[in-house]
Design a protein around this motif. Structure first.
Motif, PDB file in Angstrom:
ATOM      1  N   VAL A 278       0.672  -1.084  -0.076  1.00 37.85           N
ATOM      2  CA  VAL A 278      -0.292  -0.004   0.129  1.00 37.85           C
ATOM      3  C   VAL A 278       0.718   1.277   0.058  1.00 37.85           C
ATOM      4  CG1 VAL A 278      -1.421   1.419   1.083  1.00 37.85           C
ATOM      5  CG2 VAL A 278      -1.713  -1.087   1.231  1.00 37.85           C
ATOM      6  N   ASP A 279       0.466   1.995  -0.623  1.00 39.29           N
ATOM      7  CA  ASP A 279       0.899   2.888  -1.387  1.00 39.29           C
ATOM      8  C   ASP A 279       0.180   3.867   0.163  1.00 39.29           C
ATOM      9  OD1 ASP A 279       2.581   5.509  -1.496  1.00 39.29           O
ATOM     10  OD2 ASP A 279       2.141   6.207  -3.451  1.00 39.29           O
ATOM     11  N   VAL A 280       1.333   4.731   1.413  1.00 39.35           N
ATOM     12  CA  VAL A 280       0.465   5.688   2.217  1.00 39.35           C
ATOM     13  C   VAL A 280       0.869   7.060   2.015  1.00 39.35           C
ATOM     14  CG1 VAL A 280       0.480   3.031   3.931  1.00 39.35           C
ATOM     15  CG2 VAL A 280       2.722   4.766   3.921  1.00 39.35           C
ATOM     16  N   ALA A 281       1.850   7.329   0.925  1.00 35.48           N
ATOM     17  CA  ALA A 281       1.681   8.216   1.058  1.00 35.48           C
ATOM     18  C   ALA A 281       0.556   9.031   0.576  1.00 35.48           C
ATOM     19  CB  ALA A 281       3.049   8.951  -0.213  1.00 35.48           C
ATOM     20  N   ALA A 282       0.326   8.259  -0.746  1.00 36.52           N
ATOM     21  CA  ALA A 282      -0.986   8.370  -1.721  1.00 36.52           C
ATOM     22  C   ALA A 282      -2.264   8.509  -0.663  1.00 36.52           C
ATOM     23  CB  ALA A 282      -1.626   6.997  -2.364  1.00 36.52           C
ATOM     24  N   LEU A 283      -2.480   7.891   0.478  1.00 39.16           N
ATOM     25  CA  LEU A 283      -2.889   7.567   1.541  1.00 39.16           C
ATOM     26  C   LEU A 283      -3.598   8.786   1.927  1.00 39.16           C
ATOM     27  CD1 LEU A 283      -4.664   3.866   3.265  1.00 39.16           C
ATOM     28  CD2 LEU A 283      -4.030   6.501   4.763  1.00 39.16           C
ATOM     29  N   ALA A 284      -2.659   9.383   2.295  1.00 43.14           N
ATOM     30  CA  ALA A 284      -2.281   9.993   3.840  1.00 43.14           C
ATOM     31  C   ALA A 284      -2.425  12.106   2.566  1.00 43.14           C
ATOM     32  CB  ALA A 284      -0.514  10.326   4.069  1.00 43.14           C
ATOM     33  N   ARG A 285      -2.111  11.161   1.388  1.00 44.95           N
ATOM     34  CA  ARG A 285      -3.185  12.982   0.449  1.00 44.95           C
ATOM     35  C   ARG A 285      -4.001  13.111   0.536  1.00 44.95           C
ATOM     36  NH1 ARG A 285       1.725  11.245  -2.530  1.00 44.95           N
ATOM     37  NH2 ARG A 285       0.703   9.862  -4.160  1.00 44.95           N
ATOM     38  N   GLN A 286      -5.108  12.437   0.773  1.00 38.70           N
ATOM     39  CA  GLN A 286      -6.707  12.178   0.592  1.00 38.70           C
ATOM     40  C   GLN A 286      -7.084  12.664   1.901  1.00 38.70           C
ATOM     41  OE1 GLN A 286      -8.712   8.309   0.689  1.00 38.70           O
ATOM     42  NE2 GLN A 286      -6.927   7.473   0.241  1.00 38.70           N
ATOM     43  N   PHE A 287      -5.840  12.977   3.077  1.00 45.45           N
ATOM     44  CA  PHE A 287      -6.255  13.458   4.480  1.00 45.45           C
ATOM     45  C   PHE A 287      -5.382  14.898   4.009  1.00 45.45           C
ATOM     46  CE2 PHE A 287      -7.074   9.357   5.115  1.00 45.45           C
ATOM     47  CZ  PHE A 287      -8.767   9.255   5.614  1.00 45.45           C
ATOM     48  N   ASP A 288      -4.684  15.153   2.851  1.00 44.74           N
ATOM     49  CA  ASP A 288      -3.487  16.696   2.839  1.00 44.74           C
ATOM     50  C   ASP A 288      -2.850  16.388   3.625  1.00 44.74           C
ATOM     51  OD1 ASP A 288      -5.923  18.048   1.213  1.00 44.74           O
ATOM     52  OD2 ASP A 288      -6.924  18.452   3.279  1.00 44.74           O
ATOM     53  N   GLY A 289      -2.389  14.895   3.823  1.00 40.85           N
ATOM     54  CA  GLY A 289      -1.083  15.008   3.958  1.00 40.85           C
ATOM     55  C   GLY A 289      -0.244  14.598   3.488  1.00 40.85           C
ATOM     56  N   GLY A 290       0.910  13.780   3.596  1.00 39.46           N
ATOM     57  CA  GLY A 290       1.774  13.307   2.429  1.00 39.46           C
ATOM     58  C   GLY A 290       3.126  12.232   3.163  1.00 39.46           C
ATOM     59  N   GLY A 291       4.281  12.348   1.858  1.00 35.30           N
ATOM     60  CA  GLY A 291       5.396  11.373   2.574  1.00 35.30           C
ATOM     61  C   GLY A 291       6.060  10.813   1.183  1.00 35.30           C
ATOM     62  N   HIS A 292       6.252   9.654   1.643  1.00 36.96           N
ATOM     63  CA  HIS A 292       6.887   8.244   1.131  1.00 36.96           C
ATOM     64  C   HIS A 292       6.070   7.243   0.418  1.00 36.96           C
ATOM     65  CE1 HIS A 292      10.907   9.820   1.233  1.00 36.96           C
ATOM     66  NE2 HIS A 292      10.658  10.064   2.683  1.00 36.96           N
ATOM     67  N   VAL A 293       5.917   6.399  -0.457  1.00 34.22           N
ATOM     68  CA  VAL A 293       4.875   4.693  -0.876  1.00 34.22           C
ATOM     69  C   VAL A 293       5.098   3.945   0.922  1.00 34.22           C
ATOM     70  CG1 VAL A 293       5.110   2.872  -1.837  1.00 34.22           C
ATOM     71  CG2 VAL A 293       5.213   4.926  -2.644  1.00 34.22           C
ATOM     72  N   LYS A 294       6.324   4.124   1.484  1.00 41.56           N
ATOM     73  CA  LYS A 294       5.658   3.203   3.186  1.00 41.56           C
ATOM     74  C   LYS A 294       6.361   3.893   3.988  1.00 41.56           C
ATOM     75  CE  LYS A 294       8.664  -0.862   0.544  1.00 41.56           C
ATOM     76  NZ  LYS A 294       9.441  -1.791   0.311  1.00 41.56           N
ATOM     77  N   ALA A 295       6.057   5.496   4.029  1.00 37.18           N
ATOM     78  CA  ALA A 295       6.191   5.555   5.489  1.00 37.18           C
ATOM     79  C   ALA A 295       5.747   7.409   5.419  1.00 37.18           C
ATOM     80  CB  ALA A 295       7.909   5.938   5.983  1.00 37.18           C
ATOM     81  N   ALA A 296       4.636   7.634   6.357  1.00 41.73           N
ATOM     82  CA  ALA A 296       3.961   9.043   5.608  1.00 41.73           C
ATOM     83  C   ALA A 296       3.014   9.882   7.043  1.00 41.73           C
ATOM     84  CB  ALA A 296       2.941   8.870   4.552  1.00 41.73           C
ATOM     85  N   GLY A 313     -10.634   2.623   7.761  1.00 42.24           N
ATOM     86  CA  GLY A 313     -11.162   2.911   6.798  1.00 42.24           C
ATOM     87  C   GLY A 313     -10.493   2.984   6.033  1.00 42.24           C
ATOM     88  N   ALA A 314      -9.081   3.552   5.524  1.00 37.64           N
ATOM     89  CA  ALA A 314      -8.997   4.288   3.966  1.00 37.64           C
ATOM     90  C   ALA A 314      -7.815   3.203   3.887  1.00 37.64           C
ATOM     91  CB  ALA A 314      -8.064   5.650   4.184  1.00 37.64           C
ATOM     92  N   ILE A 315      -7.299   2.932   5.208  1.00 43.52           N
ATOM     93  CA  ILE A 315      -6.711   1.921   4.184  1.00 43.52           C
ATOM     94  C   ILE A 315      -7.190   0.779   4.366  1.00 43.52           C
ATOM     95  CG2 ILE A 315      -5.049   0.407   5.832  1.00 43.52           C
ATOM     96  CD1 ILE A 315      -4.047   2.802   8.076  1.00 43.52           C
ATOM     97  N   GLY A 316      -8.538  -0.218   4.671  1.00 40.99           N
ATOM     98  CA  GLY A 316      -8.635  -1.008   4.312  1.00 40.99           C
ATOM     99  C   GLY A 316      -9.315  -1.277   3.397  1.00 40.99           C
ATOM    100  N   ALA A 317      -9.440   0.297   2.386  1.00 42.70           N
ATOM    101  CA  ALA A 317     -10.101  -0.180   1.327  1.00 42.70           C
ATOM    102  C   ALA A 317      -8.717  -0.021   0.443  1.00 42.70           C
ATOM    103  CB  ALA A 317     -11.013   1.347   0.854  1.00 42.70           C
TER     104      ALA A 317
END
Length: 323
Positions: A278-296, A313-317
């Motif tokens: 899972v690209d957590v940077a993309a996930l974090a950007r859903q909440f106006d966050g950011g970071g790297h693919v593996k750390a955000a 919920g977003a992680i599960g999706a």
């Protein structure tokens, strides 16, 4: 041979006699080390430099050369060149262009992904293990000698963001740079002792408080822990004492994405780690966050309960979209 973006940023730094350097809120070794290394480099050229971080220098970085110089309030007069390091946008520094009405140029030096356009010249490489790698790349373009102090700052940056060269973002280039920094006199024993070898009593107790809340999803693929304001108060801990807790959550066998929810300075901060699916940077950007693919990371406006519900919920999706 230098890249055009590196040359453009170097030329910008050389053009101005003074600059203001900022880095992201809740800083760590890469942020502070990279900022101080750049400041030392520019000062060796006779330039005036102001270093800023809203949250100041974390205790485990208070061995770095000239760390005391970092201010936590904007000065009355800011140089016309504003540089932000290890941040995908000024807002990650809790700043905006509106804070600098007299600024002429903004420059970004970073290794994070970003969906926002840069307001000026930028040296960005998302494959770089740390922002410190990019500062190192600028030194010969600035005609700056690699001193022991600069080397210690940059080695700290590399070691922190690579987990002492154990994370998958570590590359052969990272090791080559680290070798050059070591040859220049980087104080690796001091780095290891301050960052990893000496943990505050309060931080250790906070780790226990966090792990006592550890939960997993029904399929065991997500794990998360929660720290509330009262947890910090009960052990006399500070927000910077959360450093490393997310790694303990991620270490749970079978977990693909880990999250740490903590109330920090009146807001809810969420740290995310992924094993790569899972690209957590993309996930974090859903909440106006950011970071790297593996750390955000991200900041959530709302209650802790709503934050947990929304982010988990977003992680599960995101996991459902994986094979």
């Amino acid at each position: 041979m230098s890249r055009p973006d590196a040359r453009r940023v170097a030329d910008t730094l050389l053009h101005y006699p003074a600059c203001f350097i900022a880095t992201h809120v809740n800083p760590e070794g890469d942020a502070i080390g990279s900022m101080l290394a750049l400041a030392l480099a520019l000062e060796s050229l006779g330039k005036e430099v102001v270093c800023y971080d809203r949250h100041g220098v974390p205790e485990n970085c208070r061995f770095l050369p000239t760390w005391e110089r970092v201010v936590t309030e904007l000065p009355a007069s800011v140089p016309p060149l504003v540089v932000y390091v290890d941040a995908d946008r000024l807002e990650r520094c809790d700043l905006s262009v509106d804070h600098f009405p007299h600024a002429e140029t903004f420059a970004r030096i970073d290794h994070h992904t970003s969906s926002a356009p840069d307001p000026g010249p930028a040296l960005v490489d998302t494959k770089a293990a740390a922002a410190g790698e990019l500062i190192f790349e600028l030194l010969p373009l600035l005609d700056v000698t690699l001193t022991t102090d600069i080397a210690t700052c940059l080695q700290t940056a590399l070691m922190v963001d690579t987990g002492r060269f154990s994370y998958t973002n570590t590359t052969p280039k990272t090791h080559r740079i680290a070798a050059d920094l070591l040859a220049a006199g980087a104080d690796v024993p001091a780095i290891v002792d301050w960052i990893w070898g000496s943990v505050k009593f309060e931080a250790t107790r906070l780790l226990g408080a966090a792990l006592s809340t550890l939960q997993r999803s029904a399929d065991d693929r997500i794990a998360w822990a929660v720290l509330r304001n009262e947890d910090f108060l009960s052990v006399n801990a500070t927000p910077e004492d959360t450093e490393g807790i997310i790694d303990a959550v991620r270490a749970v066998r079978g977990v693909e994405v880990a999250a740490l929810f903590s109330e920090k300075r009146g807001t809810i901060r969420v740290s995310l780690r992924s094993r790569g699916h899972v690209d957590v940077a993309a996930l974090a950007r859903q909440f106006d966050g950011g970071g790297h693919v593996k750390a955000a990371g991200l900041t959530f406006d709302g209650t802790m309960e709503n934050a947990i519900c929304a982010v988990i919920g977003a992680i599960g999706a995101a996991l459902e979209d994986q094979p």
